[in-house]
Motif scaffolding. Structure first.
Motif, short mmCIF file in Angstrom:
data_model
loop_
_atom_site.label_atom_id
_atom_site.label_comp_id
_atom_site.label_asym_id
_atom_site.label_seq_id
_atom_site.Cartn_x
_atom_site.Cartn_y
_atom_site.Cartn_z
N LEU A 21 -49.16 24.69 61.29
CA LEU A 21 -48.22 25.80 61.45
C LEU A 21 -48.71 26.84 62.45
O LEU A 21 -47.95 27.28 63.33
CB LEU A 21 -47.96 26.47 60.08
CG LEU A 21 -47.03 27.68 60.08
CD1 LEU A 21 -45.64 27.31 60.61
CD2 LEU A 21 -46.91 28.27 58.67
N SER A 22 -49.95 27.23 62.35
CA SER A 22 -50.46 28.31 63.21
C SER A 22 -50.38 27.94 64.68
O SER A 22 -49.85 28.70 65.51
CB SER A 22 -51.90 28.66 62.83
OG SER A 22 -51.97 29.10 61.48
N ASP B 89 -52.35 27.88 57.69
CA ASP B 89 -51.91 26.51 57.39
C ASP B 89 -52.10 26.14 55.93
O ASP B 89 -51.29 25.40 55.35
CB ASP B 89 -52.69 25.52 58.27
CG ASP B 89 -52.33 25.66 59.75
OD1 ASP B 89 -51.41 26.47 60.04
OD2 ASP B 89 -52.95 24.99 60.58
N ALA B 90 -53.17 26.65 55.33
CA ALA B 90 -53.49 26.22 53.95
C ALA B 90 -52.57 26.83 52.90
O ALA B 90 -52.58 26.39 51.75
CB ALA B 90 -54.94 26.59 53.64
N TYR B 91 -51.79 27.82 53.28
CA TYR B 91 -51.00 28.54 52.28
C TYR B 91 -49.60 27.96 52.06
O TYR B 91 -48.94 28.30 51.08
CB TYR B 91 -50.85 30.02 52.68
CG TYR B 91 -52.15 30.78 52.72
CD1 TYR B 91 -52.82 31.09 51.53
CD2 TYR B 91 -52.71 31.17 53.93
CE1 TYR B 91 -54.02 31.79 51.58
CE2 TYR B 91 -53.89 31.86 53.98
CZ TYR B 91 -54.56 32.18 52.79
OH TYR B 91 -55.73 32.86 52.83
N PHE B 92 -49.14 27.12 52.98
CA PHE B 92 -47.75 26.68 52.90
C PHE B 92 -47.67 25.16 53.02
O PHE B 92 -48.43 24.53 53.77
CB PHE B 92 -46.91 27.33 54.02
CG PHE B 92 -46.93 28.83 53.98
CD1 PHE B 92 -46.17 29.53 53.06
CD2 PHE B 92 -47.75 29.55 54.86
CE1 PHE B 92 -46.19 30.91 53.03
CE2 PHE B 92 -47.77 30.93 54.82
CZ PHE B 92 -47.00 31.62 53.89
N ILE C 184 -44.15 37.75 52.97
CA ILE C 184 -44.06 36.49 52.23
C ILE C 184 -45.32 36.34 51.39
O ILE C 184 -46.44 36.42 51.92
CB ILE C 184 -43.92 35.30 53.20
CG1 ILE C 184 -42.68 35.50 54.09
CG2 ILE C 184 -43.83 33.99 52.43
CD1 ILE C 184 -42.62 34.53 55.25
N PRO C 185 -45.18 36.13 50.07
CA PRO C 185 -46.37 35.97 49.23
C PRO C 185 -47.11 34.69 49.56
O PRO C 185 -46.51 33.66 49.85
CB PRO C 185 -45.80 35.94 47.81
CG PRO C 185 -44.38 35.53 47.96
CD PRO C 185 -43.93 36.06 49.29
N LEU C 186 -48.44 34.77 49.51
CA LEU C 186 -49.30 33.62 49.81
C LEU C 186 -49.65 32.89 48.53
O LEU C 186 -49.87 33.50 47.48
CB LEU C 186 -50.59 34.09 50.50
CG LEU C 186 -50.42 34.78 51.86
CD1 LEU C 186 -51.77 35.28 52.36
CD2 LEU C 186 -49.80 33.82 52.87
N LYS C 187 -49.71 31.59 48.61
CA LYS C 187 -50.16 30.78 47.48
C LYS C 187 -51.66 30.62 47.56
O LYS C 187 -52.28 30.82 48.61
CB LYS C 187 -49.50 29.41 47.51
CG LYS C 187 -47.99 29.46 47.32
CD LYS C 187 -47.41 28.06 47.35
CE LYS C 187 -45.90 28.09 47.18
NZ LYS C 187 -45.32 26.73 47.23
N ASN C 188 -52.26 30.25 46.42
CA ASN C 188 -53.70 29.99 46.42
C ASN C 188 -54.00 28.80 47.31
O ASN C 188 -53.23 27.84 47.38
CB ASN C 188 -54.20 29.72 45.01
CG ASN C 188 -54.09 30.95 44.13
OD1 ASN C 188 -54.19 32.08 44.63
ND2 ASN C 188 -53.88 30.74 42.84
N GLU C 189 -55.16 28.87 47.95
CA GLU C 189 -55.54 27.77 48.84
C GLU C 189 -55.83 26.51 48.04
O GLU C 189 -56.31 26.57 46.93
CB GLU C 189 -56.79 28.17 49.64
CG GLU C 189 -56.55 29.36 50.55
CD GLU C 189 -57.75 29.66 51.42
OE1 GLU C 189 -58.54 28.74 51.68
OE2 GLU C 189 -57.90 30.81 51.85
#
Length: 767
Positions: free
Chosen positions: A639-640, A666-669, A762-767
């Motif tokens: 993504l980045s 990249d790791a969040y989505f 946008i909220p981030l998810k755990n890696e």
């Protein structure tokens, strides 16, 4: 000829007592002279209905009724003694009276089929001179006393035979009956007394008096020594009278004090006054008035006395008894009356005090500070005692009152058992089933502790109550309160009427109080529930409120469902778009792209440069369109880097300057979320390229506090942002939907001529 109609007859002590018809006078039949004689002066009754009763064990009772007021009397020594007076019995029927023991109880029937039970006083108190106000008392011998009345002279009373005889009191002058004698004092075998403003010496045997006249009315007096009487008068003087030379002398002229009573010990004379306690020292001729500032509990004192064991005692108008130490000049409170009743006399008896007050006779135990109060209900002739009127005899105590002389032996005076119960006798309320008022007389049901429910159609309520198993006399009152509010005095009314009770539930509490204002029995507690029409009740309003809430919840839920369906539709639409784009991109790549590649190769083989160049350009356009439809680099680069590559492509293909700053996200989505972020940026940059007329655009993606901050700014012409534009513009709606799918928030700030910033959190998810 004339006839006498004998109405009632009673035999007592070998004498026949009787009443004639329609004459309320007690007569005695003289058998020797065969004549009817009036019993005594105090045997006349104001009565419309008289009845003489005898029981099987020899007791008697006279029932006298006048205008619904009943008096119960007995014959003692030819006189009438009141047992219970001023007793009100509604609908009295004098013919229905019964008793097993006329010393203990009486049953009276009424014209309304009601039965009244009267528990009679049981204490052994003898009453003499029942209609006279008593003053001074003195013992003649062990069994006989001399009693002075206020206005009717003196009387001899034999406490053994109960015979009362008039003391003639023949005087050396024509003074008439002795008036308001305040004391009898024995000095050197002589009996001295007062008569208005005179002292007199009394000869008990001959019943002769010899008077010595003073100037003012004699209020009180006491023996000082074998020669001197100390006395006070109405003009505030403290005086002496010498019984030997019959001379008067003024000791102290207070001018402003009223000296109610005097007592003496050694050289000290103590006087109770209306402004405190006055002490006079015979030896030093000095006096001092003691007040509250000197430790007294009251300002107004009515009596004083001296006891060899207790010393000086003083009694106040508000019920204090205090001892006085003349050496230390100190006062000590030993009794405080519960009813603040004035103290009349004090008689020490077997280390206890018998205190006559203006509201009953009190037995006081000094050791444990307990007291018991006696009243008319207990057999006294009157609740109010007279000052100067109490005497300790060989076997008992004699106390004078406003109405009669009472003699009792303290050991046999037992306090009446207060085992009474306050009960409901009748209720009246509306019955909506019968459509009329209903009277309930069943006492078992009335006193079962049930709640009285009043219908909404008529909430009036009447409650009748009474004391059960109680000596009937008019020295107790009732009071009530509702829901622990202030008490309301009912006096002697034994019913409550409520014309219309407000809807609600009420706790009604009723108490019976004796003359000492003390509770006679347990309170009567009644619960009253006054109903209201349902449409006026709280439940009705609660039901309506619940219905409105349910409707609102239904509307809100439907709106939420519609919004959810719209969101699902938008989400599915975006997914369908991506799937369709992916399909078209593959078709372009696999079909059109391959065919253009073959055409290009054939043109190159035939050295057809124009066709080869056109084919090459068409192939690049197809590839560009294919990449636009589906970013294949997103899977390859992440993504980045895909975002950086996207921005660089816009920078190369436009005159606008594009800059980009991207954190590694990249790791969040996941793939779907990454595609939405990519599309969001792509569509935003496309809109800027087409409409913003900007010179520069910055794209910034940073992570802070578990949140991705995505910001795209341009310096273009801007636009006027409104809710209508925000929610109706297809482009903005698509952007908003993509951020919503990512559970984020979209913010747009734009002003004409100042550019635009589109920002997403946008909220981030755990890696």
């Amino acid at each position: 000829e004339s006839y006498l109609w004998i109405d009632e007859v009673l035999y007592k002590d070998d004498k026949m007592y009787l009443f004639f018809y329609d004459e309320a006078q007690l007569y005695i039949f003289n058998e020797s002279e065969l004549a009817f004689e009036k019993s005594s002066e105090n045997s006349i009754l104001q009565s419309q209905n008289l009845k003489l009763l005898n029981d099987e064990i020899g007791h008697h009772l006279i029932v006298s009724e006048n205008e619904k007021i009943i008096n119960l009397l007995k014959i003692e020594d030819g006189n009438l003694k009141i047992v219970v007076d001023n007793l009100q019995v509604e609908n009295f029927n004098g013919t229905t009276i019964a008793s097993r023991n006329l010393n203990e109880e009486l049953w009276i029937g009424s014209d309304k089929n009601e039965l009244h039970y009267i528990k009679l006083p049981t204490n052994d108190i003898k009453t003499y001179l029942g209609d006279r106000s008593l003053r001074a008392l003195t013992s003649i011998n062990d069994n006989e006393i001399l009693a002075a009345t206020e206005n009717d002279g003196w009387h001899k009373v034999n406490l053994n035979t109960h015979q009362v005889t008039y003391f003639k009191a023949n005087s050396n002058s024509n003074y008439g009956k002795p008036y308001s004698t305040r004391n009898f004092v024995k000095i050197n075998d002589q009996l001295w007394a007062s008569d208005d403003n005179k002292f007199c010496v009394v000869d008990i045997q001959t019943e002769k008096l010899k008077h010595y006249e003073g100037n003012e009315f004699i209020v009180s007096y006491e023996k000082f020594n074998d020669s001197i009487l100390v006395f006070s008068n109405t003009i505030g003087q403290l005086n002496t009278f010498n019984v030997k030379d019959k001379s008067f002398e003024v000791l102290l002229d207070t001018d402003s004090l009223y000296l109610y009573d005097v007592s003496t010990d050694k050289n000290i004379v103590l006087a109770s006054t209306d402004k405190g306690v006055l002490a006079y020292d015979f030896k030093s001729k000095q006096s001092k008035l003691y007040t509250k500032d000197d430790g007294l509990s009251d300002d107004f004192y009515l009596m004083t006395d001296y006891d060899p064991e207790l010393g000086f005692l003083v009694g106040s108008r508000s019920g204090f008894i205090e001892s006085f130490n003349s050496l230390e000049e100190t006062f000590k409170t030993i009794y405080n009356d519960d009813l603040n009743a004035g103290i009349a006399t004090i008689v020490p008896y077997n280390n206890k005090l018998w205190i006559s007050t203006f509201n009953g006779l009190v037995y006081f135990d000094k050791e444990n500070s307990t007291s018991v109060r006696f009243s008319k209900k207990d057999g006294l002739s009157d609740n109010e005692a007279n000052r100067y009127s109490a005497l300790k005899t060989k076997e008992g105590i004699v106390v004078g009152s406003l109405n009669g002389l009472n003699y009792f032996k303290p050991e046999s005076l037992v306090k009446e058992d207060e085992s009474s119960e306050l009960i409901i006798t009748k209720t009246k309320q509306y019955d909506k089933n019968l459509n009329q008022f209903y009277t309930q007389l069943n006492k078992q049901q009335l006193n079962s502790g049930s709640t009285f429910v009043l219908p909404a159609e008529n909430r009036s309520f009447e409650l009748y109550f009474a004391l059960n198993n109680h000596s009937l006399s008019k020295d107790y009152n009732y009071r009530y309160r509702i829901n622990n509010s202030e008490w309301v005095d009912l006096k002697d009314e034994s019913n409550l009427r409520f014309p219309s009770i407000e809807p609600g539930e009420y706790n009604l509490e009723i108490e019976a109080l004796n003359f000492a204002k003390k509770q006679i029995s347990k309170p009567l507690v009644v619960t009253i529930k006054a109903n209201n029409f349902f449409y006026k009740t709280l439940w009705f309003y609660i039901a309506i409120s619940l219905l409105i809430i349910l409707i609102l919840l239904y509307i809100i839920n439907q709106a939420r469902l519609r919004r959810k369906l719209q969101e699902e539709y938008s989400s599915n639409l975006l997914i369908s778009q991506e799937e369709e784009r992916n399909r078209i991109a593959k078709e372009l790549h696999d079909s059109v792209g391959q065919q253009l590649t073959l055409i290009k190769r054939k043109a190159q083989n035939k050295d057809q440069k124009d066709i080869s160049e056109l084919t090459h350009n068409a192939l690049e356009d197809v590839r560009s369109i294919s990449r636009g439809l589906y970013p294949a680099l997103l899977k390859q680069l992440g993504l980045s880097e895909s975002i950086e590559h996207l921005v660089h492509e816009f920078d190369e293909s436009n005159e606008i300057f594009f800059s980009v700053s991207v954190d590694d996200i990249d790791a969040y989505f996941n793939e779907s979320e990454s595609l939405n972020i990519y599309r969001f940026i792509q569509e935003t940059l496309t809109n800027i390229s087409k409409h913003a007329k900007a010179n520069s655009v910055s794209v910034n993606l940073s992570t802070t506090n578990k949140m991705l901050i995505l910001s795209i700014k341009d310096d273009g012409i801007g636009f006027q942002l409104s809710n209508k534009l925000k929610f109706n513009s297809l482009g903005l709606k698509t952007l908003n939907e993509r951020i919503r799918i990512l559970k984020g928030d979209l913010f747009i700030e734009s002003r004409i001529g100042s550019g635009t910033e589109i920002k997403a959190e946008i909220p981030l998810k755990n890696e």
